[in-house]
Design an enzyme around this catalytic site. Sequence first.
Site, PDB file in Angstrom:
ATOM      1  CG  ASP A   7      -1.941   1.141   1.142  1.00  0.00           C
ATOM      2  OD1 ASP A   7      -2.794   1.119   0.233  1.00  0.00           O
ATOM      3  OD2 ASP A   7      -1.873   2.061   1.977  1.00  0.00           O
ATOM      4  CD  GLU A   9      -1.928   6.320   2.863  1.00  0.00           C
ATOM      5  OE1 GLU A   9      -2.544   7.251   2.292  1.00  0.00           O
ATOM      6  OE2 GLU A   9      -2.470   5.274   3.249  1.00  0.00           O
ATOM      7  CD  GLU A  52      -6.157  19.180  -0.757  1.00  0.00           C
ATOM      8  OE1 GLU A  52      -5.995  19.441  -1.980  1.00  0.00           O
ATOM      9  OE2 GLU A  52      -6.107  20.037   0.153  1.00  0.00           O
ATOM     10  CG  HIS A 150      -6.300   6.215   4.619  1.00  0.00           C
ATOM     11  ND1 HIS A 150      -6.599   5.865   3.318  1.00  0.00           N
ATOM     12  CD2 HIS A 150      -7.481   6.396   5.235  1.00  0.00           C
ATOM     13  CE1 HIS A 150      -7.918   5.857   3.160  1.00  0.00           C
ATOM     14  NE2 HIS A 150      -8.471   6.192   4.326  1.00  0.00           N
ATOM     15  CG  ASP A 155      -4.462   1.307   5.078  1.00  0.00           C
ATOM     16  OD1 ASP A 155      -4.901   1.194   6.249  1.00  0.00           O
ATOM     17  OD2 ASP A 155      -4.688   2.304   4.374  1.00  0.00           O
TER      18      ASP A 155
END
Length: 234
Positions: A7, A9, A52, A150, A155
């Site tokens: 995973d 980010e 964000e 997250h 994850d």
Amino acid sequence: MREIVLDTETTGLDPAQGHRLVEIGAVEIVNQIATGATFHVLINPEREVPDEAFRIHGHSTAALADKPTFAAIVEDFLAFIGEDRLVIHNAEFDLRFLNAELAARGRAVIAPERVVDTLMLARRKHPGVPNNLDALSDRYRIDRSKRVRHGALLDAELLVEIYGELTGGRQRSLLFAAAQEGTADGAALGAWRARPEALPARLNAPELSAHGALVAELGKSALWRRYQSDKDAG
């Protein structure tokens, strides 16, 4: 079989707009069981992290300023994943970012054929319902209480369990593991062993006679006649 559950980010949604990786988390599994080997790194994206994006993963521009760049960790990353299959949820997103970073440094990109997309697996198995990590964790009763934000490694660890549920891998792996263990006398669990002596019959003479009469009424093609022939032949 070795696979890597992975995973990432990022600073945004599209590397074509200048967004970059900020975190990679990967978990090694063999026969769909985590081995304990992981790869986890925070990355300096060499750009600002929008608010964000920060609200999603919690990695700020200041916090990432002293972290290594992707160029500094690319060799370790490629060594960890090797040539093995990658398991990624919504793989198209992560692949775009990984391949943009690899291509920018003249490295070979990761082919889509090498990747299992668990989002596609989930949509086929559970059509018409949410199939994000939270929804799948709840559906399969997987503890996600630590997932306040997250996080790539967290994850990936959740996805290991989800992947097992989506493919039946957890049950197969448990059976496989049990079969490898030994019993007290050294025999493998699940191995067939003949009884030293046959069990005595539980039918008495009148019951055997009644059964024989019933089979006779069924005709020459009755299944019981074939069973009796096989028994006699053995």
